[in-house]
Design an enzyme around this catalytic site. Structure first.
Site, PDB file in Angstrom:
ATOM      1  N   ILE A 148       6.046  -3.416  11.172  1.00 21.14           N
ATOM      2  CA  ILE A 148       5.560  -2.073  11.528  1.00 21.14           C
ATOM      3  C   ILE A 148       4.064  -1.983  11.227  1.00 21.14           C
ATOM      4  O   ILE A 148       3.520  -0.887  11.102  1.00 21.14           O
ATOM      5  CB  ILE A 148       6.322  -0.955  10.780  1.00 21.14           C
ATOM      6  CG1 ILE A 148       6.340  -1.219   9.273  1.00 21.14           C
ATOM      7  CG2 ILE A 148       7.728  -0.781  11.328  1.00 21.14           C
ATOM      8  CD1 ILE A 148       6.788  -0.011   8.435  1.00 21.14           C
TER       9      ILE A 148
ATOM     10  N   ARG B 127      -2.299  -8.283  -1.524  1.00 21.63           N
ATOM     11  CA  ARG B 127      -3.560  -8.927  -1.914  1.00 21.63           C
ATOM     12  C   ARG B 127      -3.702  -8.950  -3.431  1.00 21.63           C
ATOM     13  O   ARG B 127      -4.061  -9.932  -4.037  1.00 21.63           O
ATOM     14  CB  ARG B 127      -4.736  -8.123  -1.343  1.00 21.63           C
ATOM     15  CG  ARG B 127      -5.400  -8.756  -0.162  1.00 21.63           C
ATOM     16  CD  ARG B 127      -6.489  -7.879   0.321  1.00 21.63           C
ATOM     17  NE  ARG B 127      -6.075  -6.469   0.201  1.00 21.63           N
ATOM     18  CZ  ARG B 127      -6.727  -5.447   0.702  1.00 21.63           C
ATOM     19  NH1 ARG B 127      -7.825  -5.648   1.365  1.00 21.63           N
ATOM     20  NH2 ARG B 127      -6.307  -4.199   0.568  1.00 21.63           N
ATOM     21  N   SER B 128      -3.430  -7.786  -4.053  1.00 18.47           N
ATOM     22  CA  SER B 128      -3.455  -7.756  -5.513  1.00 18.47           C
ATOM     23  C   SER B 128      -2.223  -7.007  -5.999  1.00 18.47           C
ATOM     24  O   SER B 128      -1.663  -6.184  -5.272  1.00 18.47           O
ATOM     25  CB  SER B 128      -4.738  -7.084  -5.996  1.00 18.47           C
ATOM     26  OG  SER B 128      -4.900  -5.878  -5.302  1.00 18.47           O
TER      27      SER B 128
ATOM     28  N   HIS C 224       5.331   0.851  19.458  1.00 15.15           N
ATOM     29  CA  HIS C 224       4.355   1.352  18.470  1.00 15.15           C
ATOM     30  C   HIS C 224       4.570   2.857  18.198  1.00 15.15           C
ATOM     31  O   HIS C 224       3.679   3.677  18.431  1.00 15.15           O
ATOM     32  CB  HIS C 224       2.919   1.104  18.960  1.00 15.15           C
ATOM     33  CG  HIS C 224       1.907   1.092  17.841  1.00 15.15           C
ATOM     34  ND1 HIS C 224       0.792   0.292  17.856  1.00 15.15           N
ATOM     35  CD2 HIS C 224       1.827   1.800  16.684  1.00 15.15           C
ATOM     36  CE1 HIS C 224       0.075   0.501  16.756  1.00 15.15           C
ATOM     37  NE2 HIS C 224       0.689   1.426  16.031  1.00 15.15           N
ATOM     38  N   ILE C 225       5.770   3.159  17.698  1.00 22.63           N
ATOM     39  CA  ILE C 225       6.128   4.567  17.479  1.00 22.63           C
ATOM     40  C   ILE C 225       6.492   4.864  16.018  1.00 22.63           C
ATOM     41  O   ILE C 225       7.105   5.890  15.730  1.00 22.63           O
ATOM     42  CB  ILE C 225       7.299   5.005  18.396  1.00 22.63           C
ATOM     43  CG1 ILE C 225       8.541   4.106  18.203  1.00 22.63           C
ATOM     44  CG2 ILE C 225       6.871   5.043  19.853  1.00 22.63           C
ATOM     45  CD1 ILE C 225       9.805   4.651  18.861  1.00 22.63           C
TER      46      ILE C 225
ATOM     47  N   ARG D 237       0.781  -4.361  12.352  1.00 23.36           N
ATOM     48  CA  ARG D 237      -0.093  -4.525  13.514  1.00 23.36           C
ATOM     49  C   ARG D 237       0.304  -5.786  14.252  1.00 23.36           C
ATOM     50  O   ARG D 237       0.733  -6.761  13.632  1.00 23.36           O
ATOM     51  CB  ARG D 237      -1.554  -4.698  13.083  1.00 23.36           C
ATOM     52  CG  ARG D 237      -2.317  -3.409  12.887  1.00 23.36           C
ATOM     53  CD  ARG D 237      -2.576  -2.683  14.206  1.00 23.36           C
ATOM     54  NE  ARG D 237      -3.296  -1.439  14.016  1.00 23.36           N
ATOM     55  CZ  ARG D 237      -2.741  -0.251  13.726  1.00 23.36           C
ATOM     56  NH1 ARG D 237      -1.428  -0.147  13.589  1.00 23.36           N
ATOM     57  NH2 ARG D 237      -3.475   0.822  13.586  1.00 23.36           N
TER      58      ARG D 237
ATOM     59  N   GLU E  90      -0.669  -5.787  22.604  1.00 23.24           N
ATOM     60  CA  GLU E  90       0.022  -4.613  23.139  1.00 23.24           C
ATOM     61  C   GLU E  90      -0.950  -3.685  23.878  1.00 23.24           C
ATOM     62  O   GLU E  90      -2.131  -3.682  23.562  1.00 23.24           O
ATOM     63  CB  GLU E  90       0.732  -3.838  22.010  1.00 23.24           C
ATOM     64  CG  GLU E  90      -0.214  -3.241  20.982  1.00 23.24           C
ATOM     65  CD  GLU E  90       0.508  -2.489  19.873  1.00 23.24           C
ATOM     66  OE1 GLU E  90       1.342  -3.072  19.177  1.00 23.24           O
ATOM     67  OE2 GLU E  90       0.202  -1.292  19.714  1.00 23.24           O
TER      68      GLU E  90
ATOM     69  N   GLY F 105       0.862  -1.188   0.000  1.00 23.55           N
ATOM     70  CA  GLY F 105       0.000   0.000   0.000  1.00 23.55           C
ATOM     71  C   GLY F 105       0.894   1.231   0.000  1.00 23.55           C
ATOM     72  O   GLY F 105       2.063   1.183  -0.399  1.00 23.55           O
TER      73      GLY F 105
HETATM   74  C1  DGY Z   1      -1.607   3.795  12.494  1.00 25.58           C
HETATM   75  O1  DGY Z   1      -1.802   4.929  12.070  1.00 25.58           O
HETATM   76  O2  DGY Z   1      -2.346   2.844  12.227  1.00 25.58           O
HETATM   77  C2  DGY Z   1      -0.421   3.628  13.373  1.00 25.58           C
HETATM   78  O3  DGY Z   1      -0.182   2.297  13.652  1.00 25.58           O
HETATM   79  C3  DGY Z   1      -0.620   4.404  14.643  1.00 25.58           C
HETATM   80  O4  DGY Z   1      -1.587   3.764  15.374  1.00 25.58           O
END
Ligand code: DGY
Length: 329
Positions: free
Chosen positions: A233, A174-175, A282-283, A235, A264, A152
């Site tokens: 990075i 996915r595509s 998660h930064i 989820r 988390e 993406g």
């Molecule tokens: C998002 O924008 O999805 C980042 O992971 C921050 O939560």
């Protein structure tokens, strides 16, 4: 005046903007448990969340609620089937975080490949006595193969940076993305299995859905090169963290960088016991400019969705635009 809930501490000047239009109930304390969130949503017309779960029960208990604006691009905290069934609009904050998040993906990948955290902890522990030819040998990024899972906008920003490192880019999505994008990124579309077998550095940048829960588990880790790194990075839940611990312990793969975790902010405690991993809280989007842009975009979405401001009725980032203009059900 319409009432809104801001579920998390955010920049005070964004709260001031919201106060120009709304009566604001602002939670400046800890993350609210589900029952408190439901209670405080009950009399609201809109809400601004940042990863807080919002599902059918909360929506049913808040009959006036028309929009929930998430300060994040990911919105797996929203039960979108319930949003659609209730005609509640969800909004998110895409694009403004692409470059910061891609930068951070590189930071984690490089830190994992070059054993940055591991060697720094060792140095801080006072263990450095002499230079050694085999001290903290890592793997090169320059000239290696980057495997991007999820092509993406953030995946593309990440891949674009690979040019400067003379890397071969392979991706799975996915595509397939448009041929012009593939050409611009010099990226080759491959199966997930092929990517895992060929990549020196695998980076996960795909949204979390039920379907891609544990996209990377023991079977996938077994396909990777023993010298490879894995960076997440995206989820928590996309990687089976327990399987990753095992793969790192047994040196099935060389190293990992994780910014997101299953469950988390609680972590699988075993993650803390493996040295060949870099862990961050998660930064990936956390630069001053980007978090400000995200907060302001979340406010823009909320203001417009509740019929206020210069874009009244036309929020910039609706997730389920079909519900716009429909009566709450
Ligand atoms: C998002 O924008 O999805 C980042 O992971 C921050 O939560």
């Amino acid at each position: 005046m319409q009432k809104i809930l801001v579920a998390r501490p955010i920049f005070p000047d964004v709260i001031e903007r919201l106060k120009q239009y709304f009566d604001v109930d602002w939670n400046q304390g800890e993350v609210m448990p589900a029952d408190e969130l439901t209670r405080r949503l009950a009399d609201k017309d809109g809400a601004l969340t940042a990863g807080d779960p919002v599902g059918a029960a909360a929506l049913a208990a808040a009959p006036r609620l028309r929009v929930v604006s998430n300060m994040a691009v990911g919105y797996n905290n929203f039960d979108m089937a319930a949003f659609n069934a209730s005609n509640v609009l969800g909004t998110n904050t895409p694009d403004v975080l692409n470059e910061s998040t891609a930068d951070f993906g590189w930071a984690l990948m490089m830190a994992a490949a070059r054993r940055l955290a591991e060697s720094e902890h060792w140095l801080r522990a006072g263990k450095w006595q002499k230079w050694a030819y085999d001290g903290f040998l890592g793997s090169d990024l320059y000239g290696s193969t980057l495997g991007v899972v999820g092509m993406g906008r953030i995946g593309q920003a990440l891949a674009r940076r690979a040019k400067g490192f003379n890397m071969q880019v392979i991706y799975h999505n996915r595509s397939r993305v448009a041929l012009e994008i593939e050409a611009e990124l010099n990226a080759e579309y491959v199966s997930k299995q092929d990517l895992l077998r060929r990549a020196d550095h695998v980076v996960l940048v795909l949204p979390y859905t039920k379907e891609n829960h544990h996209t990377i588990g023991a079977a996938e880790l077994a396909l990777m090169k023993p010298s490879a790194t894995l960076t997440n990075i995206a989820r928590g839940g996309i990687v089976d963290d327990a399987a990753l611990v095992e793969a790192l312990r047994s040196k099935r793969i060389a190293a990992a960088g994780l910014d997101v975790f299953e469950g988390e902010p609680k972590l699988n405690p075993d993650l803390l016991t493996v040295p060949n991993i870099v862990l961050t809280p998660h930064i990936a989007s956390a630069t001053e400019a980007t978090r400000r842009a995200m907060a302001n975009l979340a406010a823009d979405n909320l203001i417009a969705a509740l019929g206020e401001g210069p874009r009244a009725g036309r929020p910039p980032n609706p997730i389920n635009p079909d519900v716009i203009g429909k009566a709450r059900s």
